[in-house]
Scaffold this motif. Structure first.
Motif, PDB file in Angstrom:
ATOM      1  N   GLU A   1     -49.660  45.911  58.750  1.00 55.58           N
ATOM      2  CA  GLU A   1     -48.592  45.129  59.386  1.00 55.58           C
ATOM      3  C   GLU A   1     -49.003  43.665  59.532  1.00 55.58           C
ATOM      4  O   GLU A   1     -48.223  42.751  59.244  1.00 55.58           O
ATOM      5  CB  GLU A   1     -48.252  45.733  60.750  1.00 55.58           C
ATOM      6  CG  GLU A   1     -47.655  47.130  60.674  1.00 55.58           C
ATOM      7  CD  GLU A   1     -47.458  47.756  62.039  1.00 55.58           C
ATOM      8  OE1 GLU A   1     -48.007  47.205  63.035  1.00 55.58           O
ATOM      9  OE2 GLU A   1     -46.767  48.787  62.128  1.00 55.58           O
ATOM     10  N   HIS A   2     -50.223  43.465  59.977  1.00 57.87           N
ATOM     11  CA  HIS A   2     -50.727  42.102  60.194  1.00 57.87           C
ATOM     12  C   HIS A   2     -50.748  41.296  58.901  1.00 57.87           C
ATOM     13  O   HIS A   2     -50.438  40.099  58.886  1.00 57.87           O
ATOM     14  CB  HIS A   2     -52.134  42.184  60.796  1.00 57.87           C
ATOM     15  CG  HIS A   2     -52.735  40.860  61.142  1.00 57.87           C
ATOM     16  ND1 HIS A   2     -53.538  40.162  60.276  1.00 57.87           N
ATOM     17  CD2 HIS A   2     -52.672  40.106  62.278  1.00 57.87           C
ATOM     18  CE1 HIS A   2     -53.940  39.048  60.842  1.00 57.87           C
ATOM     19  NE2 HIS A   2     -53.425  38.982  62.054  1.00 57.87           N
TER      20      HIS A   2
ATOM     21  N   ALA B   1     -48.768  41.316  56.562  1.00 54.71           N
ATOM     22  CA  ALA B   1     -47.425  40.899  56.142  1.00 54.71           C
ATOM     23  C   ALA B   1     -46.851  39.767  57.020  1.00 54.71           C
ATOM     24  O   ALA B   1     -45.787  39.230  56.697  1.00 54.71           O
ATOM     25  CB  ALA B   1     -46.471  42.093  56.182  1.00 54.71           C
ATOM     26  N   TRP B   2     -47.549  39.418  58.087  1.00 53.65           N
ATOM     27  CA  TRP B   2     -47.048  38.337  58.944  1.00 53.65           C
ATOM     28  C   TRP B   2     -47.062  37.015  58.197  1.00 53.65           C
ATOM     29  O   TRP B   2     -47.998  36.705  57.450  1.00 53.65           O
ATOM     30  CB  TRP B   2     -47.920  38.194  60.190  1.00 53.65           C
ATOM     31  CG  TRP B   2     -47.881  39.349  61.143  1.00 53.65           C
ATOM     32  CD1 TRP B   2     -47.182  40.528  61.016  1.00 53.65           C
ATOM     33  CD2 TRP B   2     -48.600  39.429  62.383  1.00 53.65           C
ATOM     34  NE1 TRP B   2     -47.425  41.344  62.076  1.00 53.65           N
ATOM     35  CE2 TRP B   2     -48.295  40.708  62.941  1.00 53.65           C
ATOM     36  CE3 TRP B   2     -49.480  38.591  63.047  1.00 53.65           C
ATOM     37  CZ2 TRP B   2     -48.834  41.127  64.154  1.00 53.65           C
ATOM     38  CZ3 TRP B   2     -50.018  39.009  64.249  1.00 53.65           C
ATOM     39  CH2 TRP B   2     -49.685  40.261  64.789  1.00 53.65           C
ATOM     40  N   GLU B   3     -46.056  36.187  58.444  1.00 51.16           N
ATOM     41  CA  GLU B   3     -46.023  34.860  57.832  1.00 51.16           C
ATOM     42  C   GLU B   3     -46.904  33.875  58.599  1.00 51.16           C
ATOM     43  O   GLU B   3     -47.454  32.937  58.021  1.00 51.16           O
ATOM     44  CB  GLU B   3     -44.590  34.351  57.772  1.00 51.16           C
ATOM     45  CG  GLU B   3     -43.703  35.121  56.787  1.00 51.16           C
ATOM     46  CD  GLU B   3     -42.335  34.495  56.640  1.00 51.16           C
ATOM     47  OE1 GLU B   3     -42.103  33.421  57.236  1.00 51.16           O
ATOM     48  OE2 GLU B   3     -41.493  35.083  55.940  1.00 51.16           O
ATOM     49  N   VAL B   4     -46.992  34.073  59.920  1.00 48.60           N
ATOM     50  CA  VAL B   4     -47.793  33.178  60.762  1.00 48.60           C
ATOM     51  C   VAL B   4     -48.790  34.018  61.568  1.00 48.60           C
ATOM     52  O   VAL B   4     -48.405  34.985  62.218  1.00 48.60           O
ATOM     53  CB  VAL B   4     -46.896  32.366  61.729  1.00 48.60           C
ATOM     54  CG1 VAL B   4     -47.758  31.470  62.610  1.00 48.60           C
ATOM     55  CG2 VAL B   4     -45.870  31.547  60.963  1.00 48.60           C
ATOM     56  N   ARG B   5     -50.059  33.650  61.494  1.00 50.83           N
ATOM     57  CA  ARG B   5     -51.095  34.350  62.257  1.00 50.83           C
ATOM     58  C   ARG B   5     -52.264  33.417  62.467  1.00 50.83           C
ATOM     59  O   ARG B   5     -52.497  32.484  61.692  1.00 50.83           O
ATOM     60  CB  ARG B   5     -51.515  35.621  61.522  1.00 50.83           C
ATOM     61  CG  ARG B   5     -52.020  35.378  60.124  1.00 50.83           C
ATOM     62  CD  ARG B   5     -52.263  36.703  59.396  1.00 50.83           C
ATOM     63  NE  ARG B   5     -52.748  36.438  58.042  1.00 50.83           N
ATOM     64  CZ  ARG B   5     -52.271  37.019  56.946  1.00 50.83           C
ATOM     65  NH1 ARG B   5     -51.278  37.876  57.034  1.00 50.83           N
ATOM     66  NH2 ARG B   5     -52.772  36.741  55.781  1.00 50.83           N
TER      67      ARG B   5
END
Length: 219
Positions: A208-209, A211-215
């Motif tokens: 899931e992480h 696929a994040w756009e912002v992290r």
């Protein structure tokens, strides 16, 4: 003479191995609300230590004892890492560690590891061997890294008091020692018999992480 200085260099969070860019799954856990304070952070770190921490420490110790087996160890570690995102993160950290080691502790096995792109636990073992660190010490290094990285990330992600976070690391010291001893006990056995403790929620969160756009962190 024991390589205590080399051990300290490898344990130093300022060593340019790329670990500062990774939260060990904590960022996803914070976002999901599973970790929100010091008590929950302790639960997260303890759980991580006894699962992926144990596996990583055992593989690091085995690679330190037998760096010539890095290919076989890498295959076995892959089999214990079902998440593609986790495998990618481990190889990125391994690459960063080997890159630093080629300058600090150059040698045949370090060069070979650079060509084969090993994951962080295997890379740590190979580098520790080149630095003159023992397998038991390598297991302790790896176990400590499995909790110190996420603990450091917690200061940024949750705004926790860094003094309290380091107090928590100290309180987990006995557990860390215990895991390291258990991991080192597998050093001489067949690679296929190394620990396979799992943390499915970390695997799911890693996907899931990724696929994040912002992290804030790479993993």
């Amino acid at each position: 003479m024991r390589a205590y200085t080399q051990l300290l260099i490898l344990a130093d969070g300022r060593f340019p191995s790329g670990g500062h860019a990774h939260s060990g799954g904590l960022e996803a856990a914070v976002q999901a609300g599973r970790v929100r304070d010091l008590d929950r952070l302790r639960d997260f770190l303890s759980g991580r230590l006894h699962t992926v921490g144990l596996v990583g420490a055992a593989f690091a110790a085995a690679a330190c004892a037998r760096p010539f087996m890095m290919d076989e160890l890498e295959e076995e570690l892959d089999a214990r890492t079902p998440s593609p995102a986790q495998r990618l993160a481990a190889r990125r950290q391994g690459r960063s560690l080997i890159r630093a080691a080629r300058v600090v502790w150059p040698g045949e096995q370090v060069e070979r590891a650079a060509r084969t792109k090993v994951s962080q636990p295997v890379a740590l073992g190979v580098v520790a061997d080149a630095a003159g660190v023992t397998p038991g010490e390598t297991a302790l290094l790896s176990a400590y890294h499995s909790i110190s990285g996420p603990a450091s990330a917690a200061v940024r992600l949750l705004g926790l008091d860094p003094y309290q976070v380091h107090g928590l690391l100290a309180a987990l010291g006995d557990e860390c020692d215990e895991v390291a001893r258990a991991a080192a006990a597998f050093t001489r056995g067949p690679a296929a018999e190394l620990p396979a403790a799992s943390a499915p929620l970390l695997d799911i969160s890693a996907e899931e992480h990724a696929a994040w756009e912002v992290r804030l962190f790479a993993s």
